[in-house]
Write a protein that holds these residues in place. Structure first.
Motif, PDB file in Angstrom:
ATOM      1  N   ILE A  13       0.845  -1.204   0.000  1.00 38.45           N
ATOM      2  CA  ILE A  13       0.000   0.000   0.000  1.00 38.45           C
ATOM      3  C   ILE A  13       0.877   1.250   0.000  1.00 38.45           C
ATOM      4  O   ILE A  13       0.609   2.223  -0.714  1.00 38.45           O
ATOM      5  N   GLU A  14       1.939   1.227   0.808  1.00 36.42           N
ATOM      6  CA  GLU A  14       2.835   2.386   0.867  1.00 36.42           C
ATOM      7  C   GLU A  14       3.445   2.669  -0.499  1.00 36.42           C
ATOM      8  O   GLU A  14       3.517   3.822  -0.941  1.00 36.42           O
ATOM      9  N   ILE A  17       0.690   4.039  -2.933  1.00 37.15           N
ATOM     10  CA  ILE A  17       0.318   5.432  -2.675  1.00 37.15           C
ATOM     11  C   ILE A  17       1.434   6.379  -3.104  1.00 37.15           C
ATOM     12  O   ILE A  17       1.189   7.457  -3.662  1.00 37.15           O
ATOM     13  N   ARG A  21       0.880   9.257  -5.807  1.00 44.01           N
ATOM     14  CA  ARG A  21       1.165  10.668  -5.504  1.00 44.01           C
ATOM     15  C   ARG A  21       2.084  11.270  -6.574  1.00 44.01           C
ATOM     16  O   ARG A  21       1.910  12.410  -6.992  1.00 44.01           O
ATOM     17  N   THR A  36      -4.747  11.030  -2.623  1.00 45.56           N
ATOM     18  CA  THR A  36      -3.961   9.881  -2.173  1.00 45.56           C
ATOM     19  C   THR A  36      -4.348   9.459  -0.762  1.00 45.56           C
ATOM     20  O   THR A  36      -4.356   8.264  -0.452  1.00 45.56           O
ATOM     21  N   ARG A  37      -4.714  10.406   0.092  1.00 46.48           N
ATOM     22  CA  ARG A  37      -5.170  10.032   1.442  1.00 46.48           C
ATOM     23  C   ARG A  37      -6.472   9.259   1.367  1.00 46.48           C
ATOM     24  O   ARG A  37      -6.671   8.292   2.122  1.00 46.48           O
ATOM     25  N   SER A  40      -5.576   5.837   0.177  1.00 45.35           N
ATOM     26  CA  SER A  40      -4.816   5.152   1.210  1.00 45.35           C
ATOM     27  C   SER A  40      -5.720   4.666   2.327  1.00 45.35           C
ATOM     28  O   SER A  40      -5.596   3.528   2.802  1.00 45.35           O
ATOM     29  N   ASP A  41      -6.654   5.514   2.769  1.00 46.98           N
ATOM     30  CA  ASP A  41      -7.585   5.108   3.833  1.00 46.98           C
ATOM     31  C   ASP A  41      -8.419   3.910   3.403  1.00 46.98           C
ATOM     32  O   ASP A  41      -8.651   2.980   4.197  1.00 46.98           O
ATOM     33  N   LEU A  44      -6.152   0.805   3.451  1.00 46.66           N
ATOM     34  CA  LEU A  44      -5.798   0.406   4.812  1.00 46.66           C
ATOM     35  C   LEU A  44      -6.987  -0.225   5.524  1.00 46.66           C
ATOM     36  O   LEU A  44      -6.820  -1.193   6.291  1.00 46.66           O
TER      37      LEU A  44
END
Length: 328
Positions: A13-14, A17, A21, A36-37, A40-41, A44
């Motif tokens: 995931i990191e 993202i 970005r 991206t947040r 990402s949420d 996650l």
């Protein structure tokens, strides 16, 4: 096993993202950060429920470049329609300028390092020569060339990565590189601004810096070219002579022996003549010398001539002044 998959999912995931970005760069840091947040949420939350679900979601969304292309298209951002490609002449000016600026440092280092490397490899030594070993000199010049190439590669990074940074050529031509859908496109900075996107900041200072970089690069390349045209390899001529014929002191000794052999052969004390230059009429020269010294025979003894002066006129070239005292 589940903990390992959870760690693998978090790492995936990191990376996802971070790639997203980067691909959303044209939107600017704020809007790209919001998108991206959000993604990402979502990923996650899926990973907390089941790591495999997070992998499935990333597969469904597609590669970061594909997802970025979709998100940008939803905002009307695409090359060709709203953001036309930059005019060909802008690209020509920028590319030519950046190639010129980029190669200036490696060319300069190469020209300056050519002589020391050639002398080291040829085994030159003696007064005034470097005390470094040949390997040390070659290594030092190699490191400097590599460092200059790395600086050039980093200077060209806006062509590869796009974003808000620009090269001297881009600043002068007022263009930028944007990444949309995993591809790169060269557009005019004004068109980016008109579309509400972030363009590289171009100020009077950046333009002045770009222009100064071009002028310095031109001067460095011109100096390097004139140095090569004027005989930059000349130091290696000396190095090659030193390698083949020895140091100046060794050459002096050899020249002295050759003079002795020359007059010794003329006086009939020696059977072999030293090698003579192809530009000399050797038969006429030997005949003339024999005419003056050939009568000495066993009474020669080296008294029929005196070396008055000897000078190293150039790499491997010596001039010898001889006072002859032919037998009377």
């Amino acid at each position: 096993m589940s903990e390992e998959r959870a760690a693998a999912a978090a790492l995936a995931i990191e990376r996802y993202i971070a790639g997203l970005r980067h691909e959303l760069g044209p939107l600017g840091a704020a809007e790209a950060g919001d998108l991206t947040r959000e993604i990402s949420d979502m990923l996650l939350d899926a990973a907390r429920e089941d790591p495999e679900l997070a992998f499935s979601e990333m597969q469904r969304l597609g590669e970061p470049s594909q997802l970025a292309a979709t998100l940008l298209a939803e905002r009307g951002i695409a090359i060709g329609g709203g953001i036309p490609a930059a005019a060909w002449w802008r690209l020509g000016i920028a590319a030519t300028t950046d190639v010129l600026v980029g190669v200036a440092a490696p060319v300069l280092v190469g020209v300056l390092g050519y002589g020391p490397v050639a002398r080291a490899l040829s085994g030159q030594s003696g007064p005034g020569a470097s005390t470094w070993s040949a390997a040390g000199i070659v290594a030092a010049v190699t490191v400097l060339v590599a460092f200059s190439v790395v600086l050039t590669w980093r200077m060209w990074s806006p062509w590869r990565d796009g974003g808000r940074s620009s090269t001297p050529g881009m600043a002068l031509a007022r263009i930028a590189v944007v990444r949309i859908g995993g591809t790169r496109a060269v557009v005019a900075s004004a068109d980016l601004t008109a579309a509400g996107l972030e363009a590289p900041a171009i100020s009077a200072l950046s333009l002045g810096t770009a222009l100064a970089s071009v002028i310095i690069a031109v001067l460095l390349i011109a100096w390097s070219g004139s140095t090569l045209a004027g005989g930059a390899p000349a130091p290696t001529d000396t190095a090659l002579v030193w390698h083949l014929a020895g140091t100046p002191s060794a050459q002096r000794e050899q020249v002295t022996r050759d003079v002795q052999r020359l007059y010794g052969a003329a006086s009939n004390q020696m059977r072999s003549w030293p090698a003579l230059s192809a530009g000399i009429d050797s038969d006429a020269f030997r005949s003339d010398l024999l005419g003056r010294f050939g009568r000495m025979g066993d009474n020669y003894g080296g008294a029929g001539y005196t070396i008055a002066a000897m000078a190293n006129a150039g790499p491997g070239a010596w001039t010898v002044d001889v006072d002859e005292l032919p037998p009377g």
